[in-house]
Design an enzyme around this catalytic site. Structure first.
Site, PDB file in Angstrom:
ATOM      1  CG  ASP A 163      -2.033   1.110   1.113  1.00  0.00           C
ATOM      2  OD1 ASP A 163      -2.527   1.754   0.060  1.00  0.00           O
ATOM      3  OD2 ASP A 163      -2.330   1.654   2.256  1.00  0.00           O
ATOM      4  CG  ASN A 415       3.831  -4.673   7.149  1.00  0.00           C
ATOM      5  OD1 ASN A 415       3.853  -4.277   8.311  1.00  0.00           O
ATOM      6  ND2 ASN A 415       3.223  -4.311   6.185  1.00  0.00           N
ATOM      7  CD  GLU A 416      -0.290  -5.028   7.245  1.00  0.00           C
ATOM      8  OE1 GLU A 416      -0.647  -5.277   6.222  1.00  0.00           O
ATOM      9  OE2 GLU A 416      -1.075  -4.554   8.340  1.00  0.00           O
ATOM     10  CG  ASN A 469       1.058  -3.840  11.354  1.00  0.00           C
ATOM     11  OD1 ASN A 469       1.695  -3.638  12.150  1.00  0.00           O
ATOM     12  ND2 ASN A 469       1.682  -4.022  10.134  1.00  0.00           N
ATOM     13  CE1 TYR A 471      -4.217   1.121  10.585  1.00  0.00           C
ATOM     14  CE2 TYR A 471      -3.563  -1.279  10.203  1.00  0.00           C
ATOM     15  CZ  TYR A 471      -3.568   0.156  10.177  1.00  0.00           C
ATOM     16  OH  TYR A 471      -2.229   0.771   9.737  1.00  0.00           O
ATOM     17  CE1 TYR A 475      -8.313  -0.085   5.506  1.00  0.00           C
ATOM     18  CE2 TYR A 475      -6.724  -0.480   6.897  1.00  0.00           C
ATOM     19  CZ  TYR A 475      -7.040   0.136   5.965  1.00  0.00           C
ATOM     20  OH  TYR A 475      -6.302   0.909   5.182  1.00  0.00           O
ATOM     21  CD  GLU A 507       1.056  -0.510   9.691  1.00  0.00           C
ATOM     22  OE1 GLU A 507      -0.245  -0.742   9.198  1.00  0.00           O
ATOM     23  OE2 GLU A 507       1.954  -1.271   8.869  1.00  0.00           O
ATOM     24  CD1 TRP A 552      -0.914   3.106   8.384  1.00  0.00           C
ATOM     25  CD2 TRP A 552       1.606   2.940   8.555  1.00  0.00           C
ATOM     26  NE1 TRP A 552      -0.266   2.984   6.853  1.00  0.00           N
ATOM     27  CE2 TRP A 552       1.197   2.777   7.183  1.00  0.00           C
ATOM     28  CE3 TRP A 552       2.738   2.776   9.414  1.00  0.00           C
ATOM     29  CZ2 TRP A 552       2.226   2.807   6.192  1.00  0.00           C
ATOM     30  CZ3 TRP A 552       3.569   2.758   8.201  1.00  0.00           C
ATOM     31  CH2 TRP A 552       3.278   2.754   6.722  1.00  0.00           C
ATOM     32  CE  LYS A 571      -5.431   3.103   7.732  1.00  0.00           C
ATOM     33  NZ  LYS A 571      -5.275   3.050   6.165  1.00  0.00           N
TER      34      LYS A 571
END
Length: 595
Positions: A163, A415-416, A469, A471, A475, A507, A552, A571
């Site tokens: 992203d 990452n992720e 991370n 959200y 999300y 994040e 983040w 963000k």
């Protein structure tokens, strides 16, 4: 690999400035051997910088394929008896380099340096042509990965899962530098303490068997505090001044290579911060003291220059970190320029160093989570053993470059990624082991996405720190802050109970359009960004295993276009041009409380 530096035996020359530039969408430059003559149909391009936003032209911004750079440089006659090296601090994502008519280097990976000994190919006392072709193409064998869509009209479109915008070009400085023919090739230091005495173990690598290596360690005032002889050894520093968060105290190790008659052959100066890092139970310790991470994930990203390194932006970003009370950041999602780490070393800012392994999850794309049936990520035609090979090399180059930076306290190797299926463990277990083999002094981690909860994650036990991370309220359950608080706390307690490791929230946050205000907090408003941070902070303060909070993100940044992205990812606590949103003052009050 040692950075270029000026000194009694070495000289460096920056090749920053305007180069000649030509896109090659048809891919004909290699066949036609464009490196053998001055580039035709070329325009000026600044180096360092991304090329995508320099010209107001969509074909430049969205170009897929080769981009050619060329410059001419005079080599002084005094370099005749020296070894001359061409170094590129980064070429995103892969590059081939020629000096005059000779290919001297190829490199895969867009965020770590590479170099070539060009002594045989350089004409001393004359002008020399340097040509670099940079490709921004991503595939399932690259880190980060991607795919290319070939359209019927001949246009090629790069697709990728990460992203942030796929900026390309010569993003960091290019150097010519000299060394003696016999020279120091690498220096490695590790540090610990014996009560109030600092212990520095060192290793000096040379290009040939040296006659003698002499090492002097000096304090910040330039006074000699320890000496040793030999290519490896130990230095003891009584009443040591440790490197610590907020106190970037550095010693300097002066390494001298002597010939058999005692004459100086080569010298190199290596900054040294004496500190220790340890994970113990649910604590992250620096110098034996519990450390709590306060800061951000952040991108190397700015208007016009894209990912091009810029000292003015770097210093301003660090000033904003200081203003807001941050003590750390993660290099999301790739190794940052070494100048950034040097600055962090000198100012006592803690860094989580991350490899460029982002997008290894087919269930997340462009920051958006897929719903429904899980899509397999690991397969021979997706993330495979070839991807793993590239990933391993990226880790090796990250550690080789950054191993001596005291600011770097933790390696993040992805990452992720998709971390639930058993294939994830097969993929990551060798990478975690290789990271520890290369550097047993630092903990190893990766950033986990919400799709890998604590009772399903297949690989959390392979790592030293849990990095999450999260959200909730954005999300997942957008706008529902009450459920976000309940769900977040329940999950964090489950991680703590099941895995017994320190947790860093790497994040959390919400997209916020600057200037959009509301009496009632609602998504995209500045009030909502502040409110969601409040929710997370209340939970962090109640869960003892949480040892860090990285919002983040530091600033808004460019992404691929999409309906979920309004002129990029919003963000940021600061706008892309570094203006504070309301949440910046909220974070400042929290992080600077008690000062």
């Amino acid at each position: 690999m040692l950075r270029p530096q000026d000194g009694p035996t070495r000289e460096r020359r920056s090749l920053a400035g305007l180069w000649q530039f030509r896109l090659d969408a048809e891919g004909i430059g290699r066949t036609e051997r464009w490196w053998r003559s001055p580039l035709t149909k070329a325009v000026d391009i600044p180096v360092p910088a991304s090329y995508n936003d320099i010209y107001p032209d969509a074909t430049v911004r969205d170009h897929v394929g080769d981009a050619w750079y060329q410059t001419n440089v005079w080599a002084p006659t005094r370099w005749t008896e020296q070894r001359v090296v061409l170094r590129l601090d980064a070429a995103t994502h892969r590059a081939t380099v020629w000096v005059n008519d000779t290919q001297v280097a190829e490199h895969e990976g867009g965020y770590t340096p590479f170099e070539a000994d060009i002594t045989p190919h350089l004409r001393a006392g004359a002008e020399n042509r340097i040509t670099v072709v940079v490709s921004n193409e991503l595939s399932w064998t690259t880190i980060p990965p991607g795919t290319i869509e070939d359209r019927p009209n001949g246009r090629r479109v790069q697709r990728y899962l990460h992203d942030f915008f796929n900026y390309s070009g010569l993003h960091r400085p290019v150097w010519l530098y000299t060394t003696p023919r016999v020279h120091i090739t690498d220096i490695a230091v590790t540090t610990t303490f014996d009560d109030t005495t600092g212990i520095v173990d060192y290793r000096i690598d040379t290009s040939d068997k040296p006659g003698h290596v002499h090492v002097v360690l000096r304090d910040a005032a330039g006074d000699e505090v320890a000496t040793a002889d030999g290519a490896s050894g130990t230095l003891r520093v009584p009443d040591v001044h440790p490197w610590a968060p907020g106190d970037g105290y550095l010693y300097e190790l002066d390494a001298t290579l002597l010939d058999t008659s005692g004459e100086v052959v080569d010298t190199y100066r290596q900054p040294v911060g004496i500190r220790t890092v340890e994970v113990r139970d649910r604590q992250f310790l620096i110098n034996g003291n519990p450390f709590y991470f306060k800061g951000f994930g952040k991108h190397e990203d700015a208007a016009i220059r894209g990912k091009g390194h810029d000292d003015a932006i770097m210093v301003h970003d660090f000033a904003l970190l200081d203003w807001i009370g941050a003590n750390s950041f993660r290099t999301t999602h790739y190794p940052f320029a070494e100048d950034v780490l040097d600055y962090a070393d000198r100012h006592g800012i803690v860094v989580i160093g991350e490899a460029a392994a982002v997008g290894l999850n087919l269930n997340i794309g462009g920051g958006v989570f897929a719903s429904g049936r899980r899509i397999p990520t690991f397969a021979p035609d997706k993330v495979s053993s070839e991807t793993q090979h590239t990933h391993r090399q990226a880790i090796r180059e990250l550690i080789a470059r950054d191993k001596n930076h005291p600011s770097v306290v933790l390696w993040s190797i992805a990452n992720e990624p998709d971390d639930v299926p058993p294939q994830a463990r097969d993929y990551f277990a060798p990478l975690a082991a290789e990271t520890r083999r290369l550097d047993p002094t630092r903990p190893v981690a990766y950033a986990n996405a919400l799709l890998g909860p604590p009772d399903e994650c297949a690989m959390a036990d392979l790592f030293d720190v849990i990095m999450l991370n999260r959200y909730y309220g954005w999300y997942f359950g957008p706008g529902d802050l009450e459920s976000a608080e309940t769900s977040l706390e329940a999950e964090l307690r489950q991680w703590a109970d099941l895995h017994h490791k320190p947790i860093i929230i790497t994040e959390y946050g919400a997209d916020t359009y600057p200037g959009l205000r509301s009496l009632v907090p609602s998504p995209w408003t500045e009030e909502f960004q502040t409110a969601i941070l409040d929710v997370y902070h209340r939970v962090f303060d109640r869960v003892d295993a949480v040892v860090g909070e990285h919002v983040w993100s530091f600033a808004d940044f460019a992404t691929a276009p999409g309906v979920f992205r309004v002129d990029g990812n919003k963000k940021g606590i600061f706008t892309r041009d570094r203006r504070p949103k309301s949440a910046a003052f909220h974070l400042r009050n929290r992080w600077r409380k008690g000062e």
